[in-house]
Design an enzyme around this catalytic site. Structure first.
Site, PDB file in Angstrom:
ATOM      1  N   LYS A   1     -33.479  55.546  23.267  1.00 41.20           N
ATOM      2  CA  LYS A   1     -32.166  55.652  23.363  1.00 41.20           C
ATOM      3  C   LYS A   1     -32.054  57.005  24.428  1.00 41.20           C
ATOM      4  CE  LYS A   1     -28.012  54.348  22.875  1.00 41.20           C
ATOM      5  NZ  LYS A   1     -27.247  53.331  23.867  1.00 41.20           N
TER       6      LYS A   1
ATOM      7  N   ASP B   1     -30.088  49.663  22.704  1.00 41.46           N
ATOM      8  CA  ASP B   1     -29.068  48.745  22.651  1.00 41.46           C
ATOM      9  C   ASP B   1     -29.307  47.404  22.879  1.00 41.46           C
ATOM     10  OD1 ASP B   1     -28.581  50.634  24.204  1.00 41.46           O
ATOM     11  OD2 ASP B   1     -26.741  50.219  24.745  1.00 41.46           O
TER      12      ASP B   1
ATOM     13  N   ASP C   1     -36.402  51.309  12.553  1.00 40.21           N
ATOM     14  CA  ASP C   1     -35.931  50.569  11.092  1.00 40.21           C
ATOM     15  C   ASP C   1     -35.173  49.663  11.249  1.00 40.21           C
ATOM     16  OD1 ASP C   1     -35.502  50.443   8.534  1.00 40.21           O
ATOM     17  OD2 ASP C   1     -34.269  52.211   8.432  1.00 40.21           O
TER      18      ASP C   1
ATOM     19  N   TYR D   1     -35.482  60.839  10.071  1.00 37.55           N
ATOM     20  CA  TYR D   1     -36.231  60.552   8.949  1.00 37.55           C
ATOM     21  C   TYR D   1     -36.963  61.729   8.580  1.00 37.55           C
ATOM     22  CZ  TYR D   1     -35.162  55.665   8.388  1.00 37.55           C
ATOM     23  OH  TYR D   1     -34.632  54.513   7.944  1.00 37.55           O
TER      24      TYR D   1
END
Ligand code: NAP
Length: 426
Positions: A216, A292, A316, A149
């Site tokens: 992640k 995930d 987000d 972002y």
């Protein structure tokens, strides 16, 4: 006449009549702002017998600002928010032209509102796609300024992207295809630690029992993986007396079996209130989960999570997924918070097709105002709203979005919904 909120000795000093700037917002903004104000003002009046009152000050952004001030984001709007410290806003349309990627992202970056805070809990009676929506009660702290972002990217086919690709392929040993667009994902120690600090401080203040760092890092080791490492580092450096990491907890549990030695000397034996892994003597457990897997965990084991801290993009996604689980975006509140400055906002967009129809759900903005009241320390007014909102929904007095998910319920208007909530505070 209202007075300004100030910061003294690191704490907010809130007068009984604080001036709070608000941005009405575009599209459905005026409808939901008018409705939410009815609710906020009534709650404050009842909770404090008229001794406290918010002095609202309208400031401008978006279409209304363009009409009145010739700019969608006038400098005076930023100044007013910085100056008054706490503000609230409706949704804003991002103009296609005008040089802004997004007005919201620009405001967050310019005011250094580095934490996007999104509580997700269920209110009784709100339709949900899951069987036990009440099991999810989390507060998400999403990093707001970095990651993909940050807006650092180069368009495919330009001279700039060619320079970047040449540099990376020639100097850094990469093999990026010549016809790529390229974006950069910066994640810093500063950005990570200030976010995680806020999340842990929140858990301490609100007596929540865990903070989970979601990342992640198994794939993006030096950005997402580093986020996790720096988060644990911060937890132990700054909050040693309050936290226990999940690894330490396991060592402790294993040590208690009388076989495994305590691998971390001087650990936590005395502090534990019981043998359960979830009750380490009142300490906040710092955990981490791969992103995930976390999307499964919030569905399958939601009660194991309380406060969640994560980088921007995954934040987000996860905050909208959690919001859907407890009733959707029409009911999901949010706040963008920096060291002290806080800008609370509806989390949905401007829903232009419903503009001026007095139709949509003002729940998201109303509950963002609840977060604002809690930020001011006006918890009594905040509690009044939460319980009146729940009663209103249980009485099936709801706007179209909730009514269409219930059986035989006639929807009411935005303004009527607000009045029904206000009526139930008495
Ligand atoms: P949106 O405005 O959030 O609307 C999408 C749909 O969500 C609506 O059609 C409606 O669903 C439902 N919805 C949204 N708000 C609702 C409410 N208060 N009550 C009930 N239902 C609600 O998303 P969008 O159409 O993608 O975006 C429109 C504009 O908003 C864009 O210009 C975008 O840039 C901007 N935006 C601003 C913000 C912000 O200011 N924070 C955030 C997101 C988007 P149904 O059609 O099913 O009734």
């Amino acid at each position: 006449m209202g007075e300004k909120i100030t910061v003294e000795n690191g704490n907010l000093k809130v007068p009984d009549n604080p001036i709070i700037p608000f941005i009405e917002g575009d599209g459905i903004g005026p409808d939901i702002m008018n409705a939410a104000m009815i609710v906020w003002n009534e709650a404050v009046r009842i909770a404090y017998n008229g001794k406290k009152q918010i002095e609202w000050k309208e400031i401008f952004a978006g279409e209304k600002a363009f009409k009145l001030k010739g700019s969608v984001l006038p400098e005076e709007t930023f100044n007013a928010i910085s100056d008054h410290i706490v503000a609230i806003k409706g949704p804003l349309t991002t103009p296609v032209a005008g040089g802004y990627r997004s007005l919201n992202v620009t405001m967050r970056q310019k005011l250094n509102l580095y934490a996007c805070v999104r509580p997700c809990r269920h209110y009784k009676g709100v339709p949900s796609p899951v069987k036990n929506p009440e099991a999810l009660d989390v507060v998400i702290f999403r990093e707001n300024t970095e990651d993909v972002y940050a807006g650092i990217e180069w368009q495919q086919g330009t001279g700039d992207v060619k320079k970047v690709i040449d540099f990376l392929n020639k100097e850094m040993g990469t093999s990026i295809k010549e016809d790529s667009g390229v974006g950069i994902k910066p994640i810093s120690i500063t950005g990570t630690k200030r976010l995680v600090k806020k999340a842990i401080q929140y858990a301490i203040d609100k007596k929540r029992n865990s903070v989970t760092l979601v990342h992640k890092g198994n794939i993006m080791k030096f950005t997402e993986g580093a986020f996790k490492d720096w988060g644990f580092e911060l937890a132990v450096e700054e909050f040693r007396d309050y936290v226990i990491t999940e690894d330490e907890l396991w060592d402790q549990v294993k040590a208690d079996d009388g076989v495994t030695p305590l691998t971390k000397p001087g650990a936590f034996k005395d502090l534990r209130g019981g043998k359960e892994a979830g009750n380490p003597g009142g300490r906040i457990v710092i955990k981490d989960r791969i992103a995930d897997q976390m999307f499964q965990q919030v569905l399958t084991r939601p009660s194991e999570y309380a406060v969640i801290a994560l980088p921007n993009l995954n934040g987000d996604y996860l905050s909208d997924a959690c919001a859907a689980q407890v009733g959707g975006l029409g009911m999901a509140p949010g706040g963008n918070i920096g060291d002290y400055i806080a800008l609370f906002e509806a989390t949905h967009g401007t829903a232009p097709k419903y503009r001026g129809m007095d139709k949509v759900n003002p729940g998201s903005l109303t509950l963002s105002g609840v977060m604002m009241l809690e930020y001011l320390g006006w918890n009594e007014a905040a509690e009044l709203i939460k319980s009146a909102l729940e009663k209103t929904i249980l009485d099936k007095k709801v706007t179209y979005d909730l009514a269409r998910q219930m059986e035989n319920v006639e929807p009411i208007k935005t303004s009527e919904f607000a009045k029904e909530i206000a009526r139930r505070m008495k």
